[in-house]
Every structure is written in structure tokens, then in C-alpha cells.
Design an enzyme around this catalytic site. Sequence first.
Site, PDB file in Angstrom:
ATOM      1  N   LYS A 151       3.163   4.583   0.485  1.00 33.60           N
ATOM      2  CA  LYS A 151       3.100   6.039   0.549  1.00 33.60           C
ATOM      3  C   LYS A 151       1.834   6.519   1.218  1.00 33.60           C
ATOM      4  O   LYS A 151       1.832   7.481   1.964  1.00 33.60           O
ATOM      5  CB  LYS A 151       3.197   6.598  -0.868  1.00 33.60           C
ATOM      6  CG  LYS A 151       3.220   8.115  -0.953  1.00 33.60           C
ATOM      7  CD  LYS A 151       4.522   8.649  -0.418  1.00 33.60           C
ATOM      8  CE  LYS A 151       4.576  10.159  -0.397  1.00 33.60           C
ATOM      9  NZ  LYS A 151       5.584  10.624   0.577  1.00 33.60           N
TER      10      LYS A 151
ATOM     11  N   GLU B 153      12.839   4.632   8.800  1.00 34.50           N
ATOM     12  CA  GLU B 153      12.006   4.076   7.728  1.00 34.50           C
ATOM     13  C   GLU B 153      12.779   3.719   6.472  1.00 34.50           C
ATOM     14  O   GLU B 153      12.373   2.830   5.740  1.00 34.50           O
ATOM     15  CB  GLU B 153      10.800   4.972   7.417  1.00 34.50           C
ATOM     16  CG  GLU B 153      11.101   6.270   6.750  1.00 34.50           C
ATOM     17  CD  GLU B 153       9.843   7.074   6.435  1.00 34.50           C
ATOM     18  OE1 GLU B 153       8.807   6.495   6.123  1.00 34.50           O
ATOM     19  OE2 GLU B 153       9.930   8.314   6.492  1.00 34.50           O
TER      20      GLU B 153
ATOM     21  N   ARG C 152       2.256   3.175  -3.659  1.00 34.39           N
ATOM     22  CA  ARG C 152       1.072   2.793  -2.882  1.00 34.39           C
ATOM     23  C   ARG C 152       1.162   1.370  -2.327  1.00 34.39           C
ATOM     24  O   ARG C 152       0.298   0.923  -1.578  1.00 34.39           O
ATOM     25  CB  ARG C 152      -0.180   2.888  -3.766  1.00 34.39           C
ATOM     26  CG  ARG C 152      -0.401   4.255  -4.348  1.00 34.39           C
ATOM     27  CD  ARG C 152      -1.663   4.279  -5.185  1.00 34.39           C
ATOM     28  NE  ARG C 152      -2.822   3.958  -4.382  1.00 34.39           N
ATOM     29  CZ  ARG C 152      -3.474   4.822  -3.636  1.00 34.39           C
ATOM     30  NH1 ARG C 152      -3.098   6.069  -3.606  1.00 34.39           N
ATOM     31  NH2 ARG C 152      -4.522   4.457  -2.923  1.00 34.39           N
TER      32      ARG C 152
ATOM     33  N   CYS D 146      -2.447  -0.120  -2.115  1.00 33.36           N
ATOM     34  CA  CYS D 146      -2.515  -0.753  -3.422  1.00 33.36           C
ATOM     35  C   CYS D 146      -2.764   0.297  -4.498  1.00 33.36           C
ATOM     36  O   CYS D 146      -3.423   1.298  -4.267  1.00 33.36           O
ATOM     37  CB  CYS D 146      -3.612  -1.818  -3.549  1.00 33.36           C
ATOM     38  SG  CYS D 146      -3.535  -3.068  -2.284  1.00 33.36           S
TER      39      CYS D 146
ATOM     40  N   GLU E 224      11.246  13.815  13.647  1.00 36.11           N
ATOM     41  CA  GLU E 224      11.176  13.613  12.195  1.00 36.11           C
ATOM     42  C   GLU E 224      12.501  13.036  11.665  1.00 36.11           C
ATOM     43  O   GLU E 224      12.500  12.143  10.815  1.00 36.11           O
ATOM     44  CB  GLU E 224      10.818  14.943  11.512  1.00 36.11           C
ATOM     45  CG  GLU E 224      10.820  14.943  10.003  1.00 36.11           C
ATOM     46  CD  GLU E 224       9.835  13.975   9.359  1.00 36.11           C
ATOM     47  OE1 GLU E 224       9.000  13.378  10.057  1.00 36.11           O
ATOM     48  OE2 GLU E 224       9.935  13.791   8.132  1.00 36.11           O
TER      49      GLU E 224
ATOM     50  N   ASN F 228      -8.452  -2.198  -4.383  1.00 34.63           N
ATOM     51  CA  ASN F 228      -7.671  -1.485  -3.375  1.00 34.63           C
ATOM     52  C   ASN F 228      -8.606  -1.204  -2.208  1.00 34.63           C
ATOM     53  O   ASN F 228      -9.608  -0.499  -2.384  1.00 34.63           O
ATOM     54  CB  ASN F 228      -7.148  -0.167  -3.984  1.00 34.63           C
ATOM     55  CG  ASN F 228      -6.606   0.780  -2.933  1.00 34.63           C
ATOM     56  OD1 ASN F 228      -6.104   0.349  -1.910  1.00 34.63           O
ATOM     57  ND2 ASN F 228      -6.698   2.074  -3.180  1.00 34.63           N
ATOM     58  N   GLY F 229      -8.317  -1.767  -1.038  1.00 34.41           N
ATOM     59  CA  GLY F 229      -9.183  -1.532   0.122  1.00 34.41           C
ATOM     60  C   GLY F 229      -9.353  -2.804   0.936  1.00 34.41           C
ATOM     61  O   GLY F 229      -8.575  -3.747   0.783  1.00 34.41           O
TER      62      GLY F 229
ATOM     63  N   TRP G 239      -0.258  -3.842  -1.557  1.00 32.24           N
ATOM     64  CA  TRP G 239       0.255  -3.748  -0.197  1.00 32.24           C
ATOM     65  C   TRP G 239      -0.676  -4.647   0.623  1.00 32.24           C
ATOM     66  O   TRP G 239      -1.846  -4.326   0.819  1.00 32.24           O
ATOM     67  CB  TRP G 239       0.210  -2.311   0.315  1.00 32.24           C
ATOM     68  CG  TRP G 239       0.841  -2.128   1.656  1.00 32.24           C
ATOM     69  CD1 TRP G 239       2.162  -1.934   1.911  1.00 32.24           C
ATOM     70  CD2 TRP G 239       0.184  -2.096   2.926  1.00 32.24           C
ATOM     71  NE1 TRP G 239       2.370  -1.784   3.259  1.00 32.24           N
ATOM     72  CE2 TRP G 239       1.176  -1.883   3.909  1.00 32.24           C
ATOM     73  CE3 TRP G 239      -1.151  -2.228   3.335  1.00 32.24           C
ATOM     74  CZ2 TRP G 239       0.881  -1.793   5.268  1.00 32.24           C
ATOM     75  CZ3 TRP G 239      -1.441  -2.136   4.691  1.00 32.24           C
ATOM     76  CH2 TRP G 239      -0.436  -1.928   5.634  1.00 32.24           C
TER      77      TRP G 239
ATOM     78  N   HIS H 202      16.326  11.641  31.700  1.00 37.40           N
ATOM     79  CA  HIS H 202      15.298  10.835  32.360  1.00 37.40           C
ATOM     80  C   HIS H 202      15.216   9.423  31.795  1.00 37.40           C
ATOM     81  O   HIS H 202      14.191   8.761  31.943  1.00 37.40           O
ATOM     82  CB  HIS H 202      13.946  11.555  32.256  1.00 37.40           C
ATOM     83  CG  HIS H 202      13.964  12.903  32.886  1.00 37.40           C
ATOM     84  ND1 HIS H 202      13.844  13.096  34.251  1.00 37.40           N
ATOM     85  CD2 HIS H 202      14.156  14.133  32.347  1.00 37.40           C
ATOM     86  CE1 HIS H 202      13.927  14.388  34.519  1.00 37.40           C
ATOM     87  NE2 HIS H 202      14.126  15.038  33.381  1.00 37.40           N
TER      88      HIS H 202
ATOM     89  N   LYS I 270      12.866   9.459   9.708  1.00 37.71           N
ATOM     90  CA  LYS I 270      13.480   9.321   8.370  1.00 37.71           C
ATOM     91  C   LYS I 270      14.521   8.203   8.381  1.00 37.71           C
ATOM     92  O   LYS I 270      14.579   7.392   7.475  1.00 37.71           O
ATOM     93  CB  LYS I 270      14.164  10.616   7.918  1.00 37.71           C
ATOM     94  CG  LYS I 270      13.296  11.763   7.525  1.00 37.71           C
ATOM     95  CD  LYS I 270      12.538  11.597   6.237  1.00 37.71           C
ATOM     96  CE  LYS I 270      11.234  10.874   6.445  1.00 37.71           C
ATOM     97  NZ  LYS I 270      10.081  11.645   6.779  1.00 37.71           N
TER      98      LYS I 270
HETATM   99  O1  M6R Z   1      -0.299  11.225   3.477  1.00 35.60           O
HETATM  100  P1  M6R Z   1      -0.155  11.507   4.940  1.00 35.60           P
HETATM  101  O2  M6R Z   1       0.613  12.769   5.201  1.00 35.60           O
HETATM  102  O3  M6R Z   1      -1.470  11.511   5.661  1.00 35.60           O
HETATM  103  O4  M6R Z   1       0.698  10.317   5.492  1.00 35.60           O
HETATM  104  C1  M6R Z   1       0.962  10.181   6.857  1.00 35.60           C
HETATM  105  C2  M6R Z   1       2.061   9.185   7.105  1.00 35.60           C
HETATM  106  O5  M6R Z   1       1.712   7.922   6.634  1.00 35.60           O
HETATM  107  C3  M6R Z   1       3.384   9.607   6.442  1.00 35.60           C
HETATM  108  O6  M6R Z   1       3.778  10.869   6.856  1.00 35.60           O
HETATM  109  C4  M6R Z   1       4.506   8.599   6.788  1.00 35.60           C
HETATM  110  O7  M6R Z   1       4.799   8.667   8.132  1.00 35.60           O
HETATM  111  C5  M6R Z   1       5.736   8.878   5.925  1.00 35.60           C
HETATM  112  N1  M6R Z   1       6.199   7.651   5.320  1.00 35.60           N
HETATM  113  C6  M6R Z   1       6.886   9.419   6.695  1.00 35.60           C
HETATM  114  O8  M6R Z   1       7.991   9.656   5.895  1.00 35.60           O
END
Ligand code: M6R
Length: 615
Positions: free
Chosen positions: A610, A495, A27, A2, A488, A101-102, A75, A511, A492
Site C-alpha cells: 500500500k 494491478e 504494507r 513492511c 487510472e 521497516n526500511g 515487503w 499513432h 486498476k
Molecule cells: O500513498 P501514495 O498516494 O503516495 O501512493 C502512490 C502509489 O504508490 C499508489 O497510488 C499506487 O499506485 C496504488 N497502488 C494504485 O492503486
Amino acid sequence: MCGIVGYIGHREAYPIIIKGLKRLEYRGYDSAGIALYDGADIKLSKTKGKVDDLEKRIASEISTTGSLGIGHTRWATHGIPNDINSHPHYSNSGDLVIIHNGIIENYEALKKELIQRGYSFKSDTDTEVLINLIEDIKKNENIKLGKAVQIALNQVIGAYAIAVFDKNKPNEIVVAKLGSPLAIGVGEDEFFIASDASPFIEYTKNAIYLEDEEIAVIRRHKDIKIRKIQDDSLVNPYVQELQMNLEEIEKGGYDHFMLKEIYEQPHAIKDTYRGRLLANKGIIKMAGIDDNIEKFQNASRIIVVACGTSWHAGLVAEYIFEDLARIPVEVEYASEFRYRNPVIHENDVVIAISQSGETADTLAAIKLAKSKGAFVFGVCNVVGSTIARETHAGAYTHAGPEIGVASTKAFTTQITVLTLIALKLAKAKGTISNEDYRLHLNELALIPEKVLEALKHDEHIKHIASIYKDAKNCLYLGRGFNFPVALEGALKLKEISYIHAEGYPAAEMKHGPIALIDENMPIIVIAPKKGHYEKVVSNIEEIKARQGKIIAVVTKGDTSVTNLADHTIEVPETLESLSPLVTTIPLQLLSYHIAVMLEKNVDQPRNLAKSVTVE
Ligand code: M6R
């Protein structure tokens, strides 16, 4: 999660809050709302959806005058995303209004007590419980809002960054923080409140970052009083000057923040090593390491804790640290580490990696490691973030604000910092020859140019994206240093395009995953010339024999893989240990173009945020 924004001063609050909410949508973006004091009453409007939806609703619902207001982009944690659960929330009397937020963990018990005392609730949120608890205390004890908030927060278990105001006292906003970030912008006779400084950067560069368990009463035309929530002691506000500028948080002509951030990488990597990597002198300067060199040199092992993309950067670091500095490394998901009673020794060094510096699981893992006596080093991007402050020492990535939810430049700059650390330790421990050390330094200095060269294949990658955009599944394969790049790349794609994708070490394909391969399965193979090249070629042959479609990331001038693959994307040659910094670029672009072609919301993918400040 949030985002929260607030304003009190001499300007119209509405435009500041709306613009601020848009900047904070990274956020959370499942609902949004605003409450303004118009000189007589509170005007509140909220809706499921994004800030754009809120703007449309406000246009037909409320007037937007007033120089005091608060806004929220959500969120969801407690209660599904709908209009009612959106913030702000009123107290039962309608006098008080709150954004939060929390998570209030003991909200059910508190709610029961409040219901017994006659309170009723419209939403399913923990936040509505908190505002009524504040109202109850304020009425019963006949005290000021600030005091009531303070007493209420002493009864609360959980995390919060809150802003509250009372329509009967429209010259003050009360804010408080525990676990979730809260910055106060200090202008000329005006104050701004926000989850980070981006909503107020064009108005003031002076900011106070509240510490955990602090409450501030912000008064119009007056001052800020900050106190410790528990013992009521006064805190001297520390006003810091921000380095961030407006251009950094705007799209600058790109269609999406993600694309802008992908293209920023040559610059961002240079910023990461600027002043640290003195290649021509053969020196790496990093205060956080220099000051703690013995801790690192005597470490029996390094434990990396992180989540998501940062965890992938940690996996690359495992290969680099073990290869160059010969220090055993374990890479842990912070969320697992914190709950599995891990063995932690005093001579362990824990490296916490986090772009935002606010990830709740990573923060909890740090606290656990510290409680067991380990030395904790942070690698964060956001300056002054909670993790940066909670760790014993650290190194910033200096990547600049990353707004797109999908991490791109955070990944490559984290790897850059971790490589610098590994090289520094290797040198200090004598595990690297002088020649190899100089070679690495010189090559690292060339990486920005090589990333720039890799970016030049964007149009070709876009063409490949157009061929595979309708795939239902994708496999990403890599070996050695490029195995984490495969993970990675898959993350990408998942997501932002919602296509199912898996990353695997190439040899593991036999395997299990090989059973998935048929003529409909695109397989992205990271196959640079250096590092198990022949083995990867064999893996590609195995895929080919099963009619899988091969998209290979290869070193410029490659022939063997190029002859086998359906498509190749070239990247410049570099050292094996540095190759993730260039091989990851085409994978970022591929995901980006596929998501755009599928008309997905690239910068704000569904269900994500984020910064994950809840566990
Ligand atoms: O802010 P952080 O690097 O701690 O965040 C960790 C993950 O939430 C973040 O890397 C997430 O996986 C990204 N959306 C990936 O693109």
C-alpha cells in the site's frame, strides 16, 4: 514498506500483535513473524507467506504466552521472501531480537566489519546486520540497550522504523525512526507500537508519532523516554488524540476492502468538501490556501509531484488548474523529478499528492523542492503522515483509511480537493465568471449523489466483467479531463487482475496502439457527452472498423456511442471538468469484478504494498 507491531503491558501480547499484523498487511505481505517473551525466554516464529500462514505455523511451533512481543509483516527489499529472511531477527548471542521497516543502505560495509569481528549471518537481510551491530556495541561498551541502539543508528545510512528488545531486560522495548513511520499507543499501564495507529485503535486513542531521528525507550509500568538520536537531547512526548474509529478499518460486510472503499466514495467525497464547500453562499474555505493565497496567486507555475494513482489525480488537476485558474501546471513522477536536476524557482508552487503521505519518492521530491526555495503544499489522506508534516501547508482529503492496495476513494477525494483549490484560485485571480464559479460549486456539491447513481450499475458491470475476464490485453481510451481516467482505469486492471492494460489519449490510438486492435481486444472508451464527444465517436468508429470490442462509459441517455458500442455503462451527466469523479467509478468496479472472477487477491495484489516507503 513492511508493517511493525509491538506490545508491552499487562495483557497477552500475541492476540494484539497478530490482529495488528493483519491490519498492517497492506504494507507488505510476503512474509511475517513474531517474537514473544514468555517470562523466561524469547519464542520466535516466522514464515514466508501471509499472517494467516504465520498463525498456522505458530499453532504447531511455539507457545503464545507473554505480555511483551514484537511482530512484522514484510515487503522484501534485501533478500528474497523466505523463512530465513523474515523478521524478527536474532543477534548472534540470541539475546536481542529486532523488527525493521526500511533499508540500511550501508549494510554491506557494516556486515564486512562485523564478520571480521567474528559475527556470522543466517539471512541476506540488512536488518540482521543492524541487530548484530547493536549487540557488538552493547557488549564492547557495556552499556544499556537504548544507548547501544542509539550509537548503532548513528553509524547507519538509510531509513528505519525499528523495535528491539533484550531477553535479559524483558521490561523494555526500544524503538527508533528515520524515514519510516512509527506510532506509539499510550494506554493505561501499557504501550503499543505500530507502523500506523490501526493495530491499537480499540485499546487507546492516545498516540505519540515519533519524529525522524528519535529513539524511545518504553518501559513496562513506567514511562517513555524519547531522545534525539544524534545529540541525545530529551524530547517532550506530544500525545495526540486520534480521530479514527474501529469501523473505519474493518470490512463492514463487504467481501473486500476495495469494494467497501469504492462504495464509500459518495460519503468520502462529501467528507472531503464538508466545511470547505459552502455552495449556497458561493464560498470555498480552505485554511491552507487562505493562509498562503499570495504564494498561489503569484506562482509562475504549479509543479505536481506524485506517484501511481496520485499522479493520475495530479494529471486531472493539470486540466482543471489550467482550464479554470489559468496557471501553468507540470505533473511529474516524483521518482523522476528527484533525480533529474529539475529547474525549480522560488515562485514555483509544488503540490505533492499522496494518499499515505509516506511515499519515499514523493517525500524526496518535496525535500528537493524545499531546498530550492519552492513553496510546497501537500494533499494527503493520512493525518500526521510524514508528507503532511514535511510540507509548508496542505489540505487533507479526509477519505478515511484506505486499506485496499488499489487506490479508489483516494483518487476521487484527491480530485475533489484539487478542484476546490483550483476554483478558489480561479475566483481569487478573476479567471472564472461568477456564473461559472457558482455553477461549479453547485455541481460539485451534487457529485456524491451522482457517484451513488453510478454505483447502481454494479450488476451490469459485473456481467460485462464476466464476458471479458479472460482477455489478455485491454486498451483504455479517454480525451481531455478523461485521459487521466483512462490511465487510472488501466492501472486498476493491471494491478489487481494482472491483465495487461494500457491507457491512451483516444486520438493517440492512431499513432500506434491501433495496430493491436482485433476482435479479441476489449477497448474501454470513456465517452461522456461533454468534452470532445464527436471526436471520441470518430475514434470509436475507427475501433469498430477493426472489430475491436467496445465497452463505453457514456452519459445517461446517450444514443450515438450506444449504437456503436458492444456494451455501454451509463453515468450521470455533470460538468466536463468534474466528469472524472463519476467516469472513474465503473472502471473501478470493472477491475474489481474481473479480479474477483479470476480469483486474485484483490486487496493484496502480488508484489505490491500500500505504501511504498522505499525508492
Ligand atoms: O500513498 P501514495 O498516494 O503516495 O501512493 C502512490 C502509489 O504508490 C499508489 O497510488 C499506487 O499506485 C496504488 N497502488 C494504485 O492503486
